[in-house]
Write an enzyme that holds these catalytic residues in place. Structure first.
Site, mmCIF file in Angstrom:
data_model
loop_
_atom_site.group_PDB
_atom_site.id
_atom_site.type_symbol
_atom_site.label_atom_id
_atom_site.label_comp_id
_atom_site.label_asym_id
_atom_site.label_seq_id
_atom_site.Cartn_x
_atom_site.Cartn_y
_atom_site.Cartn_z
ATOM 1 N N SER A 125 0.921 -1.156 0.131
ATOM 2 C CA SER A 125 0.039 0.045 0.098
ATOM 3 C C SER A 125 0.917 1.285 -0.093
ATOM 4 O O SER A 125 0.426 2.163 -0.279
ATOM 5 C CB SER A 125 -0.846 0.163 1.362
ATOM 6 O OG SER A 125 -0.308 0.335 2.521
ATOM 7 N N LYS A 161 0.612 4.083 7.131
ATOM 8 C CA LYS A 161 0.170 5.011 6.203
ATOM 9 C C LYS A 161 0.409 6.540 6.409
ATOM 10 O O LYS A 161 1.031 7.030 7.406
ATOM 11 C CB LYS A 161 -1.593 4.880 6.401
ATOM 12 C CG LYS A 161 -2.089 3.598 6.151
ATOM 13 C CD LYS A 161 -2.048 3.421 4.497
ATOM 14 C CE LYS A 161 -2.847 1.803 4.108
ATOM 15 N NZ LYS A 161 -2.099 0.651 5.059
#
Length: 212
Positions: A125, A161
């Protein structure tokens, strides 16, 4: 617990190989490194090091070091340093003169290195930041500002993230368009913890510091 001379040499060679290649050697490679006749001898050494607490197995059954402090440069006084052998111009050509300008260690690369720890990445990701599956991400236990990359713990689950603080919630944004944002709106009994701020990562290509 002190190792025998042969086991200590075997362990030291594992460390040296890992620091060069950022992976453990195969049993065949480990046997060759240590002048052993067969890969089975490497298996026996690995098992002995596990029994003595110097190695362990991860969830996939791969051998890893029990103590990360032994692995990363700057983790203790016995680790390797990078010699500074002189200067090089980034303008016009000039005469090459070698000189001893000291050494670089992990402390020079990351201020407050005592607050830095590593986690191994699983997933893709964050690939647009060149952080990919299997990399070792380096995190610092320092304040994380909105928009910076960090490791987040929520309800027993973690993720890496970009973290955006939006009123009473957090938006966790991936660096990969194939993944969706994660919105965290913790209730009164729930807690969101920032485990660390991203400061760099390691992979087979080398060491990369965060550009932020």
């Amino acid at each position: 617990m002190a190792l025998t001379k042969k086991r200590q040499q075997f362990y030291d060679n594992l460390l040296s190989f890992f620091r060069r290649h950022l992976r453990m050697p195969t049993h065949r490679e480990a046997a060759k490194l240590n002048g052993l006749k067969s890969a089975n001898s490497s298996v026996q050494y690995h098992q002995a090091l596990v029994a003595e607490g110097f190695l362990k197995k991860d969830e996939s059954g791969n051998y890893i070091f029990s103590s990360p402090v032994d692995v990363w440069p700057g983790g203790n006084d016995n680790n390797a340093v990078i010699p500074v052998l002189g200067e090089i111009t980034a303008g016009a050509m000039q005469e090459a003169v070698e000189s001893d300008l000291g050494e670089l260690t992990f402390d020079h690369l990351f201020p407050n290195v005592d607050n830095v720890f590593a986690l191994r990445v699983k997933g893709m990701s964050m690939k647009e930041l060149d952080i990919t599956d299997g990399d070792y991400v380096l995190l610092s236990k320092t304040e994380l500002r909105s928009g910076e990359v960090g490791a987040v713990l929520y309800n027993g689950e973690t993720t890496l993230k970009k973290v955006y603080k939006e009123q009473n919630r957090l938006r966790l944004k991936p660096a990969n368009p194939e993944y969706d944002d994660i919105i965290l709106e913790p209730g009164e009994s729930e807690e969101v913890r920032i485990l660390g701020k991203y400061v760099g990562h390691l992979n087979e290509h080398g060491l990369f510091k965060s550009p932020f």
